[in-house]
Design an enzyme around this catalytic site. Sequence first.
Site, PDB file in Angstrom:
ATOM      1  N   ASN A 192       0.874  -1.175   0.000  1.00  9.79           N
ATOM      2  CA  ASN A 192       0.000   0.000   0.000  1.00  9.79           C
ATOM      3  C   ASN A 192       0.908   1.220   0.000  1.00  9.79           C
ATOM      4  OD1 ASN A 192      -2.075   1.850   0.449  1.00  9.79           O
ATOM      5  ND2 ASN A 192      -2.158   1.455   2.657  1.00  9.79           N
TER       6      ASN A 192
ATOM      7  N   LYS B 149     -21.396  14.767  -0.031  1.00 11.42           N
ATOM      8  CA  LYS B 149     -22.142  13.513   0.163  1.00 11.42           C
ATOM      9  C   LYS B 149     -22.873  13.123  -1.124  1.00 11.42           C
ATOM     10  CE  LYS B 149     -20.836  12.215   2.794  1.00 11.42           C
ATOM     11  NZ  LYS B 149     -19.820  12.579   3.702  1.00 11.42           N
TER      12      LYS B 149
HETATM   13  O1  M6R Z   1     -10.369   9.544   7.567  1.00 12.17           O
HETATM   14  P1  M6R Z   1     -10.511  11.013   7.397  1.00 12.17           P
HETATM   15  O2  M6R Z   1     -11.615  11.604   8.186  1.00 12.17           O
HETATM   16  O3  M6R Z   1      -9.211  11.750   7.637  1.00 12.17           O
HETATM   17  O4  M6R Z   1     -10.864  11.202   5.857  1.00 12.17           O
HETATM   18  C1  M6R Z   1     -10.976  12.472   5.302  1.00 12.17           C
HETATM   19  C2  M6R Z   1     -11.675  12.427   3.967  1.00 12.17           C
HETATM   20  O5  M6R Z   1     -10.952  11.627   3.068  1.00 12.17           O
HETATM   21  C3  M6R Z   1     -13.100  11.893   4.071  1.00 12.17           C
HETATM   22  O6  M6R Z   1     -13.860  12.650   4.976  1.00 12.17           O
HETATM   23  C4  M6R Z   1     -13.785  11.919   2.703  1.00 12.17           C
HETATM   24  O7  M6R Z   1     -13.996  13.217   2.284  1.00 12.17           O
HETATM   25  C5  M6R Z   1     -15.101  11.144   2.752  1.00 12.17           C
HETATM   26  N1  M6R Z   1     -15.165  10.220   1.668  1.00 12.17           N
HETATM   27  C6  M6R Z   1     -16.296  11.995   2.639  1.00 12.17           C
HETATM   28  O8  M6R Z   1     -17.475  11.282   2.831  1.00 12.17           O
END
Ligand code: M6R
Length: 626
Positions: free
Chosen positions: A100, A508
């Site tokens: 990864n 969303k």
């Molecule tokens: O795990 P995290 O909260 O750091 O992730 C941040 C964003 O990648 C995450 O909130 C992303 O925008 C979501 N897919 C939104 O629903």
Amino acid sequence: MCGIFGYVGTRRNAGEIVVEGLKRLEYRGYDSWGVACKEQNGSVSVNKDIGRIGTVDGSGFCQDCALAVAHTRWATHGGVTQLNAHPHLSCDGTIAVVHNGIVENYLEIKRELKAKGHTFLSETDTEVIPHLIEEKYKETGDFAAAVRTACLHFTGRYAVLALHTESNTLVAARTGSPLIVGVEREGLENRATEIGKSQVPSPACPAKLGERNRESRVPHQSYFIASDIPAFLPFTKTVQYLDDGEMVVTDGHSIIFSDIETGEERPKREIGITWSVEQAEKGDFDHYMLKEIMDQKESVARAVNQDETQIMTLAQAIRNAQGTFLVGCGTAGKACMAAEYFFSVVAEHHVNFCAASEFKVYHHFLKPASLLIVVSQSGETADVLEAMEVAKRKGSKVLAIVNVEGSTIAREADYTLLIRAGPERAVASTKALTGQLAALLLIAYALGDRLQEGKTLLLETSAQISDMLNPRYVERLSKLAEDMKDREDLYIIGKSWNYPMAMESAIKIQEVSYVHAEGFAGGELKHGPIALIEEGTPCIALMGKDEVQMDILSNAMELKARGAWIIGVSPERFEVFDEWIKVPDAGVAQAIVNIIPIQVLAYFLAVKRGKDPDMPRNLAKSVTVK
Ligand code: M6R
């Protein structure tokens, strides 16, 4: 962005174990998947394919098998093809690797390996790893040492897991992407207790692992190595975290953690995690996204019921700081942006929001007395980790608000607050957002010396959410989604804390339904975006009973006058609304309740447009690459 899982131990169905675990990691990447198992005759069998692992049955992959690695991919280097899917093998087929992250200098390494006669089958950066390990193993005959020296050549952030048939070992190393070991002791009681209280040392290792030609020792316990805990949750809740710059080697008999750079052994404590298997499963729901939206009936209260002394300590840290920055990405970033308003309204305290991916330019503002508040569901987001590094270089303190206990961000911060939303598996973040908002609002109240008032408000809000998410309400939103599903553009407006929620609504809707959605500050419409409005364009207005209620109502009227179809999300009905989505009046916590019907709407828009809301195209749950 990929999911890694490996097993070595006493169980004889390793192929099935890793395939089932991979299904629980699929949120991390779902372009393609692959599994490598050590067969009874000592050879490696590989099964891989493009697409989702879905209903693949791993029980047929190998018989009587106790060593396997597996991978679910989110492509970075090389297209989505079967050949590019992991695992990748060494020339002699004794080493299988899953990976990864990115090996940034792979082209240079590949050139050198080709000159030495190695043959490559894929376009990936990953494939250099098994070949370089093979080369190093020829020199030393010690598999763990070969992995270590190979890792010293790689630049970039990665997690790597290698299987070796000769020594029957798994070796994993990380420099930026998460890796967690699950320990299942045969016949022994799970000795770890609650997180933070356990101090069970790893079993002593009598001999170096991975040496060539040594007699393979019979595994007497099982070790799982994965990118995330749900992979092995049905087997064990006892975990050991790899920190950045560390590696681990195990043959199912012993386990050794060490520093990649120096090779020195590292003691590692075992931690008992509190998540249950049920929390991580979708139960009777069709999708994790809907299940996690419904979890908000309880998860908001869990975020609020925090240790009050800890909340006061965090508030004090903010009070003492000379400059506080709030950073996060995507949805978590929108929680940070809403918190700017919370701190202003509730505590009259200035904090600065910055998207984590933009934060490194802000280093000029940082001093040792500055405070960086980072918000992340996964606790593994690369841009957030980079922001933390920037702050630490300047000597500033870091407060992390995270969901995943034991994650890198949780462990590396000076102060950590867990929102305890439970595992969030759908790519779209829902319950983590409302937990983040609740935790941030609680801290703002503590900073304003009104902690009890904040707690009461938030617990009332939690009860309101529980009432709101009833079947009739959900059905009504499903019907609205039906009416909207063929529209290609959708706009959302808000003011104050409803402005970041308008932006969050757009995220969303975009990410799960692929409808073009944009969120605006209501007052900005007349400065440009209103030109987009045509007869019947759906526009959602997020409102509360607050000091900006009349402003946003005027903005809704401006849209209506241009032909927009107005959907009001509001505690009160107004004439301008063509559709009214009633939400409870939650006062300062209005942002938390207003986003929930939009989450439900986004879910149904996806389903009704024939999209899978749990695994949207091009996205992965945890963004561990920059
Ligand atoms: O795990 P995290 O909260 O750091 O992730 C941040 C964003 O990648 C995450 O909130 C992303 O925008 C979501 N897919 C939104 O629903």
